[in-house]
Every structure is written in C-alpha cells, then in structure tokens.
Design a protein around this motif. Structure first.
Motif, PDB file in Angstrom:
ATOM      1  N   ALA A  41     -78.344  54.433 -28.393  1.00  0.00           N
ATOM      2  CA  ALA A  41     -78.429  53.189 -27.616  1.00  0.00           C
ATOM      3  C   ALA A  41     -77.039  52.665 -27.271  1.00  0.00           C
ATOM      4  O   ALA A  41     -76.795  52.207 -26.146  1.00  0.00           O
ATOM      5  N   PHE A  42     -76.122  52.737 -28.232  1.00  0.00           N
ATOM      6  CA  PHE A  42     -74.743  52.295 -27.983  1.00  0.00           C
ATOM      7  C   PHE A  42     -74.128  53.095 -26.842  1.00  0.00           C
ATOM      8  O   PHE A  42     -73.476  52.539 -25.946  1.00  0.00           O
ATOM      9  N   ALA A  43     -74.324  54.421 -26.863  1.00  0.00           N
ATOM     10  CA  ALA A  43     -73.755  55.276 -25.818  1.00  0.00           C
ATOM     11  C   ALA A  43     -74.339  54.941 -24.450  1.00  0.00           C
ATOM     12  O   ALA A  43     -73.611  54.842 -23.455  1.00  0.00           O
ATOM     13  N   LYS A  44     -75.636  54.756 -24.384  1.00  0.00           N
ATOM     14  CA  LYS A  44     -76.276  54.475 -23.095  1.00  0.00           C
ATOM     15  C   LYS A  44     -75.836  53.131 -22.533  1.00  0.00           C
ATOM     16  O   LYS A  44     -75.806  52.939 -21.300  1.00  0.00           O
ATOM     17  N   ASN A  45     -75.490  52.197 -23.406  1.00  0.00           N
ATOM     18  CA  ASN A  45     -75.066  50.865 -22.957  1.00  0.00           C
ATOM     19  C   ASN A  45     -73.572  50.780 -22.684  1.00  0.00           C
ATOM     20  O   ASN A  45     -73.087  49.756 -22.203  1.00  0.00           O
ATOM     21  N   SER A  46     -72.846  51.830 -23.001  1.00  0.00           N
ATOM     22  CA  SER A  46     -71.409  51.843 -22.745  1.00  0.00           C
ATOM     23  C   SER A  46     -71.157  52.154 -21.274  1.00  0.00           C
ATOM     24  O   SER A  46     -71.867  52.975 -20.676  1.00  0.00           O
ATOM     25  N   PRO A  47     -70.168  51.517 -20.652  1.00  0.00           N
ATOM     26  CA  PRO A  47     -69.926  51.747 -19.224  1.00  0.00           C
ATOM     27  C   PRO A  47     -69.381  53.134 -18.929  1.00  0.00           C
ATOM     28  O   PRO A  47     -68.685  53.745 -19.753  1.00  0.00           O
ATOM     29  N   VAL A  48     -69.702  53.615 -17.744  1.00  0.00           N
ATOM     30  CA  VAL A  48     -69.107  54.848 -17.242  1.00  0.00           C
ATOM     31  C   VAL A  48     -67.662  54.549 -16.846  1.00  0.00           C
ATOM     32  O   VAL A  48     -67.385  53.500 -16.275  1.00  0.00           O
ATOM     33  N   PRO A  49     -66.710  55.425 -17.150  1.00  0.00           N
ATOM     34  CA  PRO A  49     -65.320  55.158 -16.771  1.00  0.00           C
ATOM     35  C   PRO A  49     -65.158  54.926 -15.275  1.00  0.00           C
ATOM     36  O   PRO A  49     -65.813  55.578 -14.455  1.00  0.00           O
ATOM     37  N   ASP A  50     -64.319  53.991 -14.938  1.00  0.00           N
ATOM     38  CA  ASP A  50     -64.030  53.685 -13.540  1.00  0.00           C
ATOM     39  C   ASP A  50     -63.315  54.875 -12.906  1.00  0.00           C
ATOM     40  O   ASP A  50     -62.328  55.386 -13.450  1.00  0.00           O
ATOM     41  N   ALA A  51     -63.802  55.334 -11.763  1.00  0.00           N
ATOM     42  CA  ALA A  51     -63.192  56.475 -11.094  1.00  0.00           C
ATOM     43  C   ALA A  51     -61.723  56.222 -10.769  1.00  0.00           C
ATOM     44  O   ALA A  51     -60.922  57.166 -10.711  1.00  0.00           O
ATOM     45  N   ALA A  52     -61.370  54.956 -10.578  1.00  0.00           N
ATOM     46  CA  ALA A  52     -59.972  54.630 -10.266  1.00  0.00           C
ATOM     47  C   ALA A  52     -59.029  54.919 -11.428  1.00  0.00           C
ATOM     48  O   ALA A  52     -57.807  54.996 -11.245  1.00  0.00           O
TER      49      ALA A  52
END
Length: 343
Positions: free
Chosen positions: A324-335
């Motif tokens: 659950a923690f992983a799924k709620n963590s943001p995807v890194p910003d492509a920038a």
C-alpha cells in the motif's frame, strides 16, 4: 562433503545445529515466512496487469523480476548472525537477503514499484537496492557484489571494528573472474568476509553440471587457503550453524570463509520464464523448505497451529502495508530524470 553435510543428505529432516534454542528456530521460521509472503505479494502485483498476453514493460512493476522463493533458508541462516552494522552484497535475486537483513519493507517495495519514496527514489528497481541504513546492496551484474564486499571488509578492518561483510552470489557466478580474484585478495589480506554461494542448480537455464568442473564450489576454497563448507538439503539450521562458524572467524580477525548451500529455485529464473528446460519442475514443490521446516518444528513442539497462524498473519500485515505504501508513493517527475547521476 563435511560430516554435517553428509548427515543432512542422509536425513534432511533431522539436519541442522544440535541443541539449537527454540527461540532461534522460531526466528528462522519467521524470517522465511516473511520473505515468502512478501514475494508472493510481489508476484501477485507484478502479474496483475501484464496482459493481455505477457508484456514485460507493462504494469505497476515494469521490467524483469527475479524472485527467490525456495532460497529463504540461505538468507535466514546467514543473516541471523549479522547486525545492520555488517554489510551484505546480494545478487539480482535479492529480496530474501534484504528481508532477512532488515531492509525497510516500505522503501524497498516503493523502489521495486519505481516510486519516489523508494530506496533509490525509484531509479534502481528490484535488482539495484541500496540501503545505507543496513549496509545492503545488490546488482544485476553477475558476481558484482564480491569486490565491493572486499572494500567494505577492508574498511572495517582498518577501522579496528569487528564488523564484517557478507558477499552472496549464485553457483554460476563462481566461474567468473571476480569470484576468484575476490577470494584470493580476501585470503591474502585476511579480510573479514563471508562468501556465500547459492547453488540452485541453474545458471538461468544451464545446469551446473554442464558449466562447472567441480561438484562443490566449497572445494575451491582450499585453493585460496580458507575454510569451505557445503550445506546440502537446503537446511536452514545447517546454514545457521555453518554461518555461525564463518561469522565468528571473520569477527575474530581470522579471515574469510566460503559457504555453499544447495538450495532450490521454486519459480523461474525471471517471471515469464516458461522453464521448459527443467525436468525437475513438477517435483520442485515437494522440496519447498518452508513446509518442511514447519513440520520439523511442529514435531519438536516449537510450533503449533496458533503460532503458525500468528506468524503468517504478522507477515501478511507487514507485506500488505508495504504494498500500500508503494502504491501511494508518487511516480518520479520526468523532469528529474537527470538528477542523481554523475554527469
């Protein structure tokens, strides 16, 4: 083959360290159950959205996945003697050692999912887990972990501490130059290293008998003047006992040792591996080390139904919390794609 290894081969259910404390045996079982429960959840999430068909690039966990189900006794038996001040370098199949060495499940899972809250901010994925808090690392390069373990052990030695390094690789990697160079240098400098070889019989799809000229990589230790021991039957208590001797030797400044464990890869080399080369595949589940050890502990009065249910429930709770923690963590910003690189 050592006397202990011969006894294990003859009667694996009764193998292991004589007179082992019940609390230690329970701890070994708990570590193995947590590792398996964790990987079953990773397996579930990995395949949940790979279809239609099987697209390795799709889903919440894109890319390759190498799981260690069946090899839990090696990590549990070795890491039971370590603290988080000791260093562990693992292979591209690293999760069991990461779990056993105390790597944070939440941050490790976020890294596997490629998320910003991961150990490497989602940049490394499951084959490149780096945790300074527990001195844990791994790599997708075969035998890569052996030379860095020497550097860590050299630093520990120079600092005058009793900290040690554990370097893990597979039986196929024992034919790499880095393996032999590392054993030679560790022996020459008497470094506090424990070399661990996980012999799961297969280097991807190549059987060890087709690639390696010796029946046991533990026999190679004598060429470098260090102790070598092979543990048969994937016996966690046998691993625990051998690791106890090797770790004590390293901490006492007596130099390196090598342990090879004949273990078991229950699942494919990677997820998506059809395993058509494995004639032993149908029989593999009967050699699963966790139910075998559970039976042994039940017969010894260490486990009962309530204890098993409690341990499995605790492992599931920790695992699902990490997912659950992983799924709620943001995807890194492509920038930020060029952040955290050398140039």
């Amino acid at each position: 083959m050592t006397t202990q290894a011969a006894a294990q081969a003859a009667n694996p259910q009764q193998a292991g360290a004589p007179g082992l404390d019940a609390a230690v045996r329970l701890g070994l079982y708990e570590t193995m159950v947590l590792s398996r429960t964790y990987e079953e959840a990773i397996l579930r999430e990995y395949h949940a959205d790979k279809g239609p068909g099987f697209d390795i690039g799709k889903g919440l966990i894109p890319g390759e996945m190498h799981l260690s189900a069946g090899q839990e006794p090696v990590a549990a038996g070795v890491c039971a003697h370590l603290t988080t001040d000791d260093a562990v370098t693992a292979t591209h199949r690293p999760h069991h050692f990461a779990v056993a060495h105390g790597v944070d499940l939440r941050r490790m899972t976020a890294e596997i999912f490629g998320r910003e809250d991961g150990l490497g901010r989602g940049r490394g994925g499951h084959m490149h887990l780096f945790d300074p808090d527990t001195h844990f690392s791994c790599s997708g390069i075969i035998a890569e972990g052996y030379p860095p373990a020497l550097g860590q052990a050299f630093a520990f030695h120079r600092q005058g501490t009793d900290r040690i390094a554990v370097a893990v690789t597979g039986e196929g990697a024992a034919n790499q130059g880095a393996f032999h160079e590392s054993l030679n240098l560790a022996a020459r400098w008497s470094l506090p290293v424990v070399f661990v070889v996980e012999d799961n019989d297969w280097g991807i799809s190549v059987p060890r008998t087709a690639s390696t000229s010796v029946a046991s990589n533990a026999d190679r230790a004598v060429a470098y003047g260090i102790p070598g021991e092979r543990i048969e039957s994937n016996d966690v208590e046998g691993v625990y006992d051998a690791a106890r001797r090797a770790v004590a030797r390293a901490r006492a400044g007596e130099g390196p040792s090598l342990i090879e464990v004949h273990t078991l890869r229950l699942w494919g080399h990677f997820e998506g591996d059809a395993q058509g080369y494995r004639l032993d595949l149908a029989d593999a589940p009967s050699h699963d080390p966790i139910p075998r050890y559970e039976t042994l502990l039940r017969e010894a009065g260490v486990l009962d139904d309530d204890a098993v249910a409690r341990i499995r429930s605790a492992a599931s709770e920790r695992t699902e919390d990490a997912i659950a923690f992983a799924k709620n963590s943001p995807v890194p910003d492509a920038a930020s794609a060029t952040s955290y690189v050398f140039a």
